[in-house]
Design a protein around this motif. Structure first.
Motif, PDB file in Angstrom:
ATOM      1  N   ILE A  99       0.784  -1.135   0.348  1.00 43.43           N
ATOM      2  CA  ILE A  99       0.064   0.242   0.378  1.00 43.43           C
ATOM      3  C   ILE A  99       0.832   1.192   0.373  1.00 43.43           C
ATOM      4  N   PHE A 100       1.778   0.720   0.142  1.00 46.38           N
ATOM      5  CA  PHE A 100       2.981   2.116   0.674  1.00 46.38           C
ATOM      6  C   PHE A 100       3.331   2.867  -0.297  1.00 46.38           C
ATOM      7  N   PHE A 101       3.865   1.105  -1.444  1.00 41.24           N
ATOM      8  CA  PHE A 101       4.467   2.175  -2.521  1.00 41.24           C
ATOM      9  C   PHE A 101       3.403   2.655  -3.199  1.00 41.24           C
ATOM     10  N   SER A 102       1.987   1.473  -3.481  1.00 45.80           N
ATOM     11  CA  SER A 102       1.234   1.651  -4.998  1.00 45.80           C
ATOM     12  C   SER A 102       0.268   2.964  -4.438  1.00 45.80           C
ATOM     13  N   VAL A 103       0.341   3.352  -3.255  1.00 46.99           N
ATOM     14  CA  VAL A 103      -0.731   3.998  -3.394  1.00 46.99           C
ATOM     15  C   VAL A 103      -0.973   5.225  -2.557  1.00 46.99           C
ATOM     16  N   ALA A 104       0.559   5.073  -1.283  1.00 46.80           N
ATOM     17  CA  ALA A 104      -0.018   6.241  -0.700  1.00 46.80           C
ATOM     18  C   ALA A 104       1.455   7.587  -0.940  1.00 46.80           C
ATOM     19  N   HIS A 105       2.173   6.877  -1.948  1.00 46.55           N
ATOM     20  CA  HIS A 105       3.085   8.023  -2.224  1.00 46.55           C
ATOM     21  C   HIS A 105       3.918   7.816  -3.412  1.00 46.55           C
ATOM     22  N   ASP A 106       4.916   8.390  -3.769  1.00 47.98           N
ATOM     23  CA  ASP A 106       5.147   7.860  -5.132  1.00 47.98           C
ATOM     24  C   ASP A 106       6.917   7.297  -4.724  1.00 47.98           C
ATOM     25  N   PRO A 107       7.123   6.117  -5.459  1.00 53.54           N
ATOM     26  CA  PRO A 107       8.852   6.002  -4.416  1.00 53.54           C
ATOM     27  C   PRO A 107       9.765   6.526  -5.072  1.00 53.54           C
ATOM     28  N   THR A 108       9.672   7.498  -6.417  1.00 50.98           N
ATOM     29  CA  THR A 108      10.806   7.331  -6.963  1.00 50.98           C
ATOM     30  C   THR A 108      10.989   8.596  -7.726  1.00 50.98           C
ATOM     31  N   GLN A 109      10.649   9.696  -6.402  1.00 49.96           N
ATOM     32  CA  GLN A 109      10.648  11.349  -6.786  1.00 49.96           C
ATOM     33  C   GLN A 109      11.408  10.931  -5.160  1.00 49.96           C
ATOM     34  N   LEU A 110      12.984  11.334  -5.228  1.00 45.19           N
ATOM     35  CA  LEU A 110      14.242  11.806  -4.199  1.00 45.19           C
ATOM     36  C   LEU A 110      13.650  13.062  -3.766  1.00 45.19           C
ATOM     37  N   ASN A 111      13.348  12.992  -2.404  1.00 48.63           N
ATOM     38  CA  ASN A 111      13.283  14.531  -1.527  1.00 48.63           C
ATOM     39  C   ASN A 111      12.352  15.360  -1.998  1.00 48.63           C
ATOM     40  N   ARG A 112      11.190  14.784  -2.134  1.00 42.18           N
ATOM     41  CA  ARG A 112      10.380  15.381  -2.452  1.00 42.18           C
ATOM     42  C   ARG A 112       8.833  14.982  -2.628  1.00 42.18           C
ATOM     43  N   GLN A 113       8.214  14.795  -2.863  1.00 45.83           N
ATOM     44  CA  GLN A 113       6.482  14.619  -3.328  1.00 45.83           C
ATOM     45  C   GLN A 113       5.925  15.337  -3.575  1.00 45.83           C
ATOM     46  N   GLY A 114       5.205  15.774  -4.583  1.00 46.31           N
ATOM     47  CA  GLY A 114       4.235  16.269  -5.353  1.00 46.31           C
ATOM     48  C   GLY A 114       5.273  17.675  -5.261  1.00 46.31           C
ATOM     49  N   PRO A 115       3.987  19.132  -4.475  1.00 43.22           N
ATOM     50  CA  PRO A 115       4.921  20.611  -4.316  1.00 43.22           C
ATOM     51  C   PRO A 115       5.672  20.582  -3.251  1.00 43.22           C
ATOM     52  N   ASP A 116       6.178  19.991  -2.377  1.00 45.85           N
ATOM     53  CA  ASP A 116       7.027  20.007  -1.187  1.00 45.85           C
ATOM     54  C   ASP A 116       8.226  19.172  -1.400  1.00 45.85           C
ATOM     55  N   VAL A 117       9.102  19.901  -1.214  1.00 43.82           N
ATOM     56  CA  VAL A 117      10.445  20.086  -1.448  1.00 43.82           C
ATOM     57  C   VAL A 117      11.545  19.978  -0.129  1.00 43.82           C
TER      58      VAL A 117
END
Length: 246
Positions: free
Chosen positions: A131-149
């Motif tokens: 669930i963590f890897f598929s739904v909760a976030h994008d595990p391929t983004q380095l030191n960021r998620q969406g607008p948060d860096v």
């Protein structure tokens, strides 16, 4: 990148950032620019872990996940059957810097994280990883998620035991080998499972602020992704931190 106060209001600078990153904006000369926000369709259907921990132990277990802003990660796991508690907090740093304003500077080594207490007879550690890897976030983004860096928004798993670490390592290798993502997973596997609960104003934030633009754009679709990809694991009534305190 995000701000919060006791009234859960969102400052104008954050509203502007979300408008820029998650909707259509009118630029100079009448040019329209658009970046599509996260949607439930972007949740990735991935295989279950080939290795998992035993599900016969009736003792509640804990797992700590970091995947960007803790509002959305907490909100997802609060809707998972078998999860008894999901608390937003900080992991990776020390107790004296475990405060939102300090962590937001990005130099404390803390990551916004969520401590998940779960019943392994109802939901396995491996399923939580899925669930963590598929739904909760994008595990391929380095030191960021969406607008948060920043490093405080890094993708990380804080293993609570050598057994958890082994399962998580094997799963990352499995997913990378299967090439289920267009990029390599950058999730850090950290062996120091320190966890410090965040301020109460950050607990149950998704449930209490469903119309907050940040929540609407970035987080509610994740819960829809959970409902769509894991219908047998989804529960409509979230397990809340503040309700448990009353």
């Amino acid at each position: 990148m995000k701000s919060s106060d006791s009234s859960k209001s969102v400052p104008s600078r954050r509203n502007l950032l979300q408008a820029l990153l998650g909707s259509t904006v009118l630029l100079g000369g009448g040019l329209l620019w658009q970046r599509r926000a996260y949607s439930a369709e972007e949740a990735v259907r991935i295989p279950a872990p080939a290795q998992d921990l035993p599900t016969s132990d009736q003792t509640p277990q804990r797992a700590i996940f970091a995947g960007g802003c803790f509002w959305g990660v907490q909100g997802v796991f609060q809707h998972v059957k078998g999860v008894q508690r999901a608390v937003s907090g900080y992991s990776g740093g020390t107790a004296n810097t475990a405060a939102y304003e300090l962590v937001s500077r990005g130099n404390t080594n803390h990551a916004e994280s969520v401590e998940v207490t779960f019943d392994p007879t109802q939901v396995s550690y491996g399923t939580l990883l899925q669930i963590f890897f598929s739904v909760a976030h994008d595990p391929t983004q380095l030191n960021r998620q969406g607008p948060d860096v920043g490093t405080q928004y890094r993708s990380a798993i804080f293993a609570s035991s050598p057994a958890q670490l082994k399962v998580a390592q094997a799963y990352v290798a499995q997913l990378n080998a299967a090439r289920v993502y267009p990029k390599t997973i950058v999730t850090r596997l950290e062996e120091k499972p320190s966890f410090y609960p965040a301020e109460m104003s950050h607990q149950d934030y998704m449930t209490e602020n469903p119309r907050n633009p940040y929540i609407v754009i970035n987080d509610l679709p994740k819960v829809e992704g959970l409902k769509r990809l894991f219908p047998d694991r989804y529960r409509s009534e979230p397990v809340l931190v503040k309700k448990a305190r009353t």
